[in-house]
Design an enzyme around this catalytic site. Structure first.
Site, PDB file in Angstrom:
ATOM      1  N   HIS A  99       0.805  -1.217   0.000  1.00  0.00           N
ATOM      2  CA  HIS A  99       0.000   0.000   0.000  1.00  0.00           C
ATOM      3  C   HIS A  99       0.839   1.268   0.000  1.00  0.00           C
ATOM      4  CE1 HIS A  99       0.329  -0.276   4.511  1.00  0.00           C
ATOM      5  NE2 HIS A  99       0.364   1.037   4.395  1.00  0.00           N
ATOM      6  N   ASP A 110       0.308  -7.639   1.536  1.00  0.00           N
ATOM      7  CA  ASP A 110       0.737  -6.236   1.652  1.00  0.00           C
ATOM      8  C   ASP A 110       2.258  -6.108   1.596  1.00  0.00           C
ATOM      9  OD1 ASP A 110       0.319  -3.527   1.771  1.00  0.00           O
ATOM     10  OD2 ASP A 110       0.103  -3.444   3.947  1.00  0.00           O
ATOM     11  N   SER A 151       4.776   2.888   7.877  1.00  0.00           N
ATOM     12  CA  SER A 151       4.395   1.761   7.036  1.00  0.00           C
ATOM     13  C   SER A 151       5.535   1.320   6.136  1.00  0.00           C
ATOM     14  CB  SER A 151       3.204   2.158   6.172  1.00  0.00           C
ATOM     15  OG  SER A 151       2.699   1.059   5.474  1.00  0.00           O
TER      16      SER A 151
END
Length: 405
Positions: A137, A167, A246
């Site tokens: 993402h 992911d 992230s």
């Protein structure tokens, strides 16, 4: 070739799945070493052998700083630009809420203008030729990827492959000289209560360090309310993780990467989640080798038969098939039209009690059993239908990125 240099990442088999439809401040205080130095260890993660000599590691009062110093040079900031459709909302509203919160601000286009979206995340270099791992993402749909090293060097990046179901993404940095790397650990050895350290660039603050412990292991995507089915059992930590972290590494006290910081829960404090590095290593190798992850697919939506689920079924007016309260197995909620499961004879309302003659009690067990086979292999399903046992052989096909569900 850089691909050949990454064969240490190799793992055997495909762990994949069946397509589903559907700390307080006082705890941070440490006096002296947190634990005696661990003995030298050597262990296997599938085909990739990892040896760690910890006998000579002195863990003193600044053990967190020592671990960070060891790992931080291989941690990068990732900036992306994406030419989104002109009608796209500035709030990027089609993303799940936890990803909108976690990925940070992404300016969309004003209708009729050509202003690209921008985003930021973190990553870490696993090979000196410039191969890094981050989250899908973070780089999903990026038209331009810029990598910022710890020393301030800015380099171009190219996405080699992404896997939305875990992911995970792999990016190659364009560099004419060797780059600093991180050292991999073994997430299978983690225990709740162990110290961990999150590195990354939260909220645009580069080279940020936060510390905490492993709060829990094996959290499913449904438990942490991630939209869609993620094929990961997450590490839960109370180390502070914020938007921009992230894709950055979660390391242990030896400076080894044991996870990838991935998700936060909106409104929660002291709860963050990371992808175990063993799973990330497995997926990364497949992306480097094939540019995608090849998964077997049969096409069912399932739910394990727990007492709570059985009670809900009884109260559902649309549910008409009687199931004994003592039933065990996995209930088939839907069968995808045209899928191998439909062609093989699976019906909505069947109860899967075994796959390849091994008992299954939840949907993950079925997913893992099918995922351990190769695309094209037949899989034996034992079903309970109308109080009778049936055996079916279903030949898997490759799961497409966006299968008809």
């Amino acid at each position: 070739m850089w691909k050949q240099r990454l064969t240490w990442l190799a793992i055997s088999g495909f762990v994949a799945g069946v397509s589903f439809v559907a700390g307080s401040s006082s705890s941070r205080w440490v006096q002296g070493a947190p634990a005696p130095a661990a003995p030298e260890t050597s262990y296997q993660v599938s085909n990739a052998s990892i040896s760690t000599n910890r006998a000579a590691t002195a863990l003193g009062p600044n053990f967190i700083a020592d671990a960070v110093e060891k790992a931080s040079s291989g941690v990068v900031s990732i900036n992306i630009e994406k030419n989104a459709p002109a009608t796209r909302s500035r709030e990027n509203s089609e993303l799940p809420p936890f990803l909108r919160d976690f990925f940070g601000n992404r300016g969309g286009r004003t209708p009729g203008r050509q202003t690209p979206e921008r985003g930021q995340g973190s990553g870490f270099i696993i090979d000196s030729t410039g191969i890094l791992i981050t989250n899908d993402h973070v780089v999903d749909g990026a038209d331009k990827v810029t990598i910022l090293l710890k020393d301030g060097t800015s380099l171009k990046g190219k996405v080699l492959g992404v896997d939305p179901l875990t992911d995970i993404a792999v990016v190659r940095i364009q560099s004419d000289k060797p780059l600093p790397t991180v050292e991999m650990g073994d997430s299978a050895r983690l225990r709740p209560g162990e110290w961990v350290i999150a590195l990354g660039n939260p909220l645009g603050f580069s080279n940020t360090v936060t510390a905490g412990i492993v709060s829990a292991l094996n959290r499913s995507s449904s438990e942490i309310q991630i939209a869609g089915d993620k094929r990961v059992d997450f590490i839960q930590t109370d180390a502070a993780i914020n938007p921009g972290n992230s894709g950055g590494p979660l390391i242990n006290i030896y400076g080894e990467v044991i996870g990838i910081n991935t998700a936060i829960i909106s409104g929660a404090e002291g709860i963050g989640f990371a992808i175990p590095i063993n799973k990330a290593r497995e997926i990364a190798y497949k992306l480097i080798k094939d540019g995608k992850v090849i998964r077997p697919y049969v096409g069912v939506s399932m739910v394990g038969l727990t007492p709570e689920i059985l009670e809900q079924m009884k109260e559902d007016p649309d549910f008409k098939l009687p199931i004994p309260s003592t039933a065990k197995g996995v209930y088939v909620r839907e069968v995808v039209k045209g899928s191998p499961a439909e062609k093989g004879g699976v019906l909505k309302g069947d109860i899967i009690i075994a796959v390849d003659d091994k008992e299954v009690l939840d949907a993950r067990a079925v997913q893992d059993a099918v995922g351990n086979r190769k695309v094209g292999d037949p899989v034996a399903f034992t079903l309970l239908r109308d109080k009778q046992t049936k055996k079916l052989s279903i030949r898997t096909v490759e799961l497409q990125p966006t299968p008809t569900e």
